[in-house]
Design a protein around this motif. Structure first.
Motif, PDB file in Angstrom:
ATOM      1  N   ILE A 132       8.511   6.874   0.565  1.00 42.14           N
ATOM      2  CA  ILE A 132       7.610   7.995   0.282  1.00 42.14           C
ATOM      3  C   ILE A 132       6.212   7.665   0.798  1.00 42.14           C
ATOM      4  CG2 ILE A 132       6.397   9.222  -1.574  1.00 42.14           C
ATOM      5  CD1 ILE A 132       9.021   9.054  -3.206  1.00 42.14           C
ATOM      6  N   GLY A 133       5.739   6.477   0.451  1.00 46.20           N
ATOM      7  CA  GLY A 133       4.403   6.078   0.885  1.00 46.20           C
ATOM      8  C   GLY A 133       4.299   6.025   2.392  1.00 46.20           C
ATOM      9  N   GLU A 134       5.330   5.493   3.038  1.00 45.96           N
ATOM     10  CA  GLU A 134       5.302   5.404   4.507  1.00 45.96           C
ATOM     11  C   GLU A 134       5.327   6.786   5.132  1.00 45.96           C
ATOM     12  OE1 GLU A 134       8.525   2.700   5.268  1.00 45.96           O
ATOM     13  OE2 GLU A 134       7.231   0.923   5.050  1.00 45.96           O
ATOM     14  N   ALA A 135       6.112   7.693   4.547  1.00 48.68           N
ATOM     15  CA  ALA A 135       6.163   9.063   5.063  1.00 48.68           C
ATOM     16  C   ALA A 135       4.775   9.694   4.958  1.00 48.68           C
ATOM     17  CB  ALA A 135       7.187   9.889   4.286  1.00 48.68           C
ATOM     18  N   LEU A 136       4.112   9.489   3.838  1.00 45.72           N
ATOM     19  CA  LEU A 136       2.784  10.079   3.650  1.00 45.72           C
ATOM     20  C   LEU A 136       1.766   9.428   4.581  1.00 45.72           C
ATOM     21  CD1 LEU A 136       2.605  10.449  -0.240  1.00 45.72           C
ATOM     22  CD2 LEU A 136       3.251  12.156   1.453  1.00 45.72           C
TER      23      LEU A 136
ATOM     24  N   PHE B 145      12.481   1.117  -5.502  1.00 45.24           N
ATOM     25  CA  PHE B 145      11.393   0.516  -4.710  1.00 45.24           C
ATOM     26  C   PHE B 145      11.462   1.023  -3.276  1.00 45.24           C
ATOM     27  CE2 PHE B 145      10.576  -2.765  -7.931  1.00 45.24           C
ATOM     28  CZ  PHE B 145       9.204  -2.901  -7.805  1.00 45.24           C
ATOM     29  N   THR B 146      12.692   0.981  -2.734  1.00 46.07           N
ATOM     30  CA  THR B 146      12.866   1.452  -1.360  1.00 46.07           C
ATOM     31  C   THR B 146      12.418   2.907  -1.241  1.00 46.07           C
ATOM     32  OG1 THR B 146      14.723  -0.042  -1.100  1.00 46.07           O
ATOM     33  CG2 THR B 146      14.583   1.757   0.483  1.00 46.07           C
ATOM     34  N   LEU B 147      12.780   3.710  -2.243  1.00 51.48           N
ATOM     35  CA  LEU B 147      12.384   5.117  -2.213  1.00 51.48           C
ATOM     36  C   LEU B 147      10.861   5.255  -2.256  1.00 51.48           C
ATOM     37  CD1 LEU B 147      13.069   8.144  -2.332  1.00 51.48           C
ATOM     38  CD2 LEU B 147      13.147   7.931  -4.835  1.00 51.48           C
ATOM     39  N   ALA B 148      10.226   4.526  -3.187  1.00 54.78           N
ATOM     40  CA  ALA B 148       8.763   4.625  -3.315  1.00 54.78           C
ATOM     41  C   ALA B 148       8.084   4.181  -2.018  1.00 54.78           C
ATOM     42  CB  ALA B 148       8.276   3.792  -4.499  1.00 54.78           C
ATOM     43  N   ILE B 149       8.598   3.123  -1.414  1.00 52.94           N
ATOM     44  CA  ILE B 149       8.006   2.641  -0.155  1.00 52.94           C
ATOM     45  C   ILE B 149       8.185   3.686   0.946  1.00 52.94           C
ATOM     46  CG2 ILE B 149       8.224   0.886   1.668  1.00 52.94           C
ATOM     47  CD1 ILE B 149       9.065  -1.076  -0.684  1.00 52.94           C
TER      48      ILE B 149
ATOM     49  N   ARG C 115       0.838  -1.209   0.000  1.00 56.73           N
ATOM     50  CA  ARG C 115       0.000   0.000   0.000  1.00 56.73           C
ATOM     51  C   ARG C 115       0.875   1.263   0.000  1.00 56.73           C
ATOM     52  NH1 ARG C 115      -5.337  -0.917   0.373  1.00 56.73           N
ATOM     53  NH2 ARG C 115      -5.961  -3.006   1.033  1.00 56.73           N
ATOM     54  N   SER C 116       1.937   1.232   0.788  1.00 50.56           N
ATOM     55  CA  SER C 116       2.859   2.375   0.788  1.00 50.56           C
ATOM     56  C   SER C 116       3.508   2.528  -0.579  1.00 50.56           C
ATOM     57  CB  SER C 116       3.949   2.175   1.851  1.00 50.56           C
ATOM     58  OG  SER C 116       3.382   2.160   3.135  1.00 50.56           O
ATOM     59  N   LEU C 117       3.908   1.394  -1.143  1.00 47.50           N
ATOM     60  CA  LEU C 117       4.559   1.416  -2.450  1.00 47.50           C
ATOM     61  C   LEU C 117       3.649   2.072  -3.498  1.00 47.50           C
ATOM     62  CD1 LEU C 117       6.836   0.469  -4.383  1.00 47.50           C
ATOM     63  CD2 LEU C 117       5.623  -1.710  -4.586  1.00 47.50           C
TER      64      LEU C 117
END
Lengths: 534, 361
Positions: free
Chosen positions: B214-218, B208-212, B11-13
């Motif tokens: 980002i999602g976790e930060a949001l 992938f790590t970056l996208a995850i 979901r974060s991704l």
């Protein structure tokens, strides 16, 4: 079938249920407002009793009854009285990666689903077959659910381009299972398979609700020796004949705000304006375009389910006449709690102890209600709340606009006394007579519509032929829904080019509306409902 | 480092892929649903770093080519990746060790992990863009000189086309035509490479790590998710304001237009103009460029911090426009030739967003 004489309009809101009686020249003869009840139906009966009992109107002249109700929404939210639906998706070998109802809350699936299948078939965006339609698979699936389902929902890939596989599947359902409700996705939603499929399943699940409401209303009317023709308000602000409502119950979801916007148009004679409908708990700000509510281009969630059928485009904020004020003068908090229909017991100006936005309206001189002196001790809080509410309203108004520039705002609903005469972004505030019954009046306006929203590929006739075809289909739908063919005209025609598709495909939304008429088409369904009352 | 991608991470991704989609690339929502169903049916996909793989391990970059509008109707079946792999292995005589999205931004960021999971293969923590771009050769593999051949495309029916193109531009042209015949979209792989090549600059690593992240930060930032986003991406907030004008037209299947954002609060009095061609390409203020491709420009809903796709931007939305530095490979001369302002028809030279906004932070 009686000739049109008096009309009874009833609209169920979150806080109140309103009823009006209009005569042939659309004059309001009587109106009543009662609290909405948890079961909805008893509130409708109470509103009916109130408007009939107090009006002194010759109610025997009521020939038509129009009902805007939240039964369908509540049924989904409460998971009650829903039918069990067998779901057929046509699209294999595509779409298998996300099965039907995958996202649905488990408790709703448990109530609604009688099983689901994905069979081969479906359409490509350019109208070709995705794969050959597998009718045998449909028949086999139906054999496995026979006797366990009340209705069938059918959704094919790119049904908005061509419904042919959905229609083939519907024939098989009729052959295998006989008479039972069938919902076809191309009649319900637009592009976006999962959202359209969801809306189609909900429609099938709600098939029983519309019948129950019609029966309850029929009984309430019969108690007053009335048997008017019954219509349901739908979410574009027009009516559907009973037989239509029984087939497309999901279209009643969102009818309340649509009724208010139509009522606002009718009461002011305006066809283009902003409309703020302020109730006891919340305010809906919508836009009137060419006499009808502007529709949302985004999907809507109903009970946790994403759908994409048409709905009025609204910005809703938790501000209403009963909104409870808390915090101090410097940090006043508006709601989201509301005293709702207990306003006349709890608000300060009525001798209660809860400061509300209605008290603010009285304290700031916008309304004369109760005893203004009772609001004086809290004056600074009430003034601060009023300023905060004005800002929130101006913000909502700005969000609902699609372009810069000031527009007229029509203020309706019982709580619209809160709205100041001057607001940012608003050229003038119009307060029509009977503003507090705009929703019920909107329900009683005798306009019937039909709509088309699908993808067209330009054939030999080019763009014009496609637009003509869409327009004619919309008009046919309006007549099928109960509109008088002589008065039907196109009220909205929109072309939406499809992004990233290089062939000339365009989504066309066409809407036709006309005056109530052609009632004979629904006489049979009407008779059926009344016959089953006893 | 290896990790298994469970539901919260997926979901974060998806949220992160939307941010990295810079307004284009299609809505990752269906990609998320495909991933969640695969998770339920076959268990989690494994995410691996490039250095977890042998140096000669074969990586299959892949994704959908075509119209996102098709993808919201004709949803994938999840087995397209296996067909691509089977044919690629037959053509090359080699074994695919892992999948990689050609494009992390938008809906293409998630699909390869579903395909990989259903085959029991890992997906590598890398992609070919670090964002979304419209064209097949706009990938890091192309910049690194990797051969796009053989290209393989398939549809949900199992039709397969093999491409031998003389250039990336021809691969784009041929695959795009095949996508139309497939019904508007098709699954594709091109630019296969080894883990060693990917590590030596042919892939944008860690996306992938970056996208995850980002999602976790949001998802988890309390109070100010956008500040959290800026912190994890090294991004720069360009403007907090309100959309006051949207001009959009669709020509030849591409959405082009502009969006005007009027500043609110501390930014009151400022006007920002975004130029759009499917993605957000350029941010201008009073004729001055604030950010441009290949740097990332994303429009976020100021309240929910969700990325808003270009086709859903509308008047009155409260938005925060942020710019994020692109992967360094795009700042090379070849990178800018492929995806700089001039590649999109703008008549100005690229300047990195950090220099444009004068923020050395």
């Amino acid at each position: 079938m009686p000739a049109l004489d008096f009309r009874l309009g009833i609209d169920v809101g979150g806080t109140n249920t309103d009823a009006v009686i209009l005569d042939r020249s659309d004059q309001v003869l009587a109106k009543a407002k009662v609290p909405t009840t948890p079961d909805v139906t008893s509130g409708i009966v109470a509103a009916l009793d109130a408007v009939i009992g107090t009006s002194g109107v010759d109610v025997s002249r009521i020939t038509h009854a129009m009902l805007g109700t939240t039964h369908a929404t509540n049924a989904v939210l409460e998971r009650r009285r829903l039918h069990r639906v067998a779901v057929i998706r046509i699209g294999a070998p595509a779409t298998l990666g996300v099965r039907p109802m995958f996202e649905w809350p488990a408790d709703l699936t448990a109530v609604v689903s009688a099983g689901a299948t994905v069979v081969a078939g479906g359409i490509e965006f350019d109208g070709r077959d995705l794969s050959p339609f597998d009718g045998d698979a449909v028949a086999r699936f139906l054999g496995s659910v026979a006797g366990r389902c009340d209705g069938v929902a059918i959704a094919s890939v790119f049904a908005p381009v061509s419904p042919r596989h959905e229609l083939l599947a519907a024939e098989i359902v009729k052959r295998e299972l006989g008479q039972l409700h069938i919902s076809l996705s191309h009649e319900i939603g637009s592009v976006g398979l999962l959202e359209r499929e969801n809306a189609t399943i909900l429609n099938a699940a709600l098939a029983g609700v519309a019948g129950d409401v019609a029966r309850a209303l029929g009984q309430a009317l019969a108690a007053h020796n009335l048997s008017p023709v019954t219509f349901f308000a739908q979410n574009d602000g027009t009516l559907m004949a009973l037989d239509h409502a029984l087939r497309y119950p999901v279209l009643t979801i969102g009818s309340g705000p649509a009724n208010s916007i139509r009522g606002a148009a009718f009461l002011t004679g305006r066809s283009d304006a902003l409309v703020a409908d302020v109730g006891g708990t919340s305010t809906d700000v919508g836009v009137l375009v060419n006499g009808f509510p502007r529709e949302s281009s985004q999907g809507v969630e109903i009970g946790g389910i994403r759908t994409n059928f048409r709905m009025p485009d609204l910005v809703t904020i938790a501000l209403g006449g009963g909104t409870v004020l808390s915090g101090g003068v410097g940090a006043v908090r508006l709601g989201p709690e509301s005293v709702g229909y207990r306003l006349r017991d709890e608000a300060l100006v009525f001798g209660g102890s809860t400061p509300t936005l209605t008290d603010s309206a009285v304290a700031t001189g916008r309304a004369r209600l109760g005893d203004p002196s009772l609001a004086q001790p809290a004056l600074r809080l009430l003034e601060a709340a009023s300023r905060a509410a004005d800002l929130a309203l101006a913000d909502a108004i700005d969000r609902v606009k699609t372009a810069k520039g000031d527009l007229a705002l029509i203020a309706v609903g019982g709580g619209s006394i809160l709205i100041p005469d001057e607001l940012a972004g608003v050229s003038e505030v119009i307060r029509p007579h009977h503003f507090d019954a705009a929703n019920a009046i909107g329900a009683a306006i005798a306009s019937v519509s039909g709509q088309v929203d699908r993808i067209f590929h330009f054939g030999p006739g080019g763009r014009k032929a496609a637009l003509d075809e869409a327009s004619q289909e919309a008009k046919d739908h309006a007549v099928a829904a109960g509109a008088d063919p002589d008065t039907v005209q196109i009220v909205e025609l929109e072309e939406i080019p499809l992004a990233y598709l290089t062939s000339p495909a365009v989504r066309i939304r066409a809407k036709a509306a006309g005056a109530l008429g052609g009632l004979y088409a629904s006489a049979e369904a009407q008779a059926g409902i009344h016959a089953s009352q006893h | 480092m290896k990790r298994l991608l469970g539901e919260p991470v997926l979901r974060s991704l998806a949220r992160g892929c939307a941010v990295l989609g810079t307004g284009g690339g299609g809505d990752p929502r269906i990609g998320l649903l495909l991933a969640l169903q695969a998770l339920e049916e076959v268990g989690p996909t494994e995410l691996v770093d490039l250095d977890d793989l042998p140096r000669d391990a074969l990586i299959m970059p892949c994704g959908m080519v075509g119209a996102p509008t098709v993808h919201i109707e004709k949803i994938e079946n999840g087995g397209e990746g296996a067909v691509l792999r089977e044919h690629l292995e037959r053509l090359t005589g080699r074994t695919v060790a892992a999948l990689m999205p050609a494009e992390i931004g938008g809906s293409n960021g998630l699909l390869p992990l579903t395909w990989a999971g259903r085959m029991g293969l890992p997906v590598v923590d890398a992609d070919g863009m670090g964002r979304a771009f419209p064209l097949i050769p706009q990938v890091s593999m192309h910049l690194a000189g990797i051969d796009p051949n053989p290209g393989v495309m398939t549809d949900e029916r199992g039709n397969v086309v093999v491409f031998r193109a003389i250039s990336g531009a021809w691969m784009e042209r041929l695959e795009r035509s095949a996508a139309v015949e497939f019904g508007g979209a098709g699954a594709a792989t091109e630019y296969i490479m080894t883990a060693a090549q990917a590590q030596d600059g042919a892939a944008v690593q860690g996306t992938f790590t970056l996208a995850i992240k980002i999602g976790e930060a949001l998802n988890t930032a309390v109070g100010d998710p956008i500040a959290a986003l800026v912190a994890v991406t090294g991004g720069l907030p360009l403007m907090i304001g309100k959309v006051t004008d949207v001009e959009r037209r669709t020509t030849k299947g591409f959405v082009r237009g502009s969006v005007v954002v009027e500043g609110l609060g501390d930014d009151a009095g400022r006007l920002l103009r975004l130029e759009i061609q499917n993605e957000n390409l350029v941010a201008l203020e009073q004729g001055r460029v604030l950010a441009s491709v290949p740097d990332l420009i994303t429009v976020l809903d100021s309240e929910t911090a969700d990325a808003i796709p270009t086709e859903r931007v509308r008047y009155g939305q409260r938005v925060t426009v942020i710019a994020m530095p692109c992967a360094p490979i795009w700042r090379s001369a070849f990178g800018l030739e492929m995806a700089g302002p001039r590649a999109f028809g703008y008549d100005f030279d690229y300047v990195p967003v950090e220099e444009l906004t004068g923020a050395s932070a």
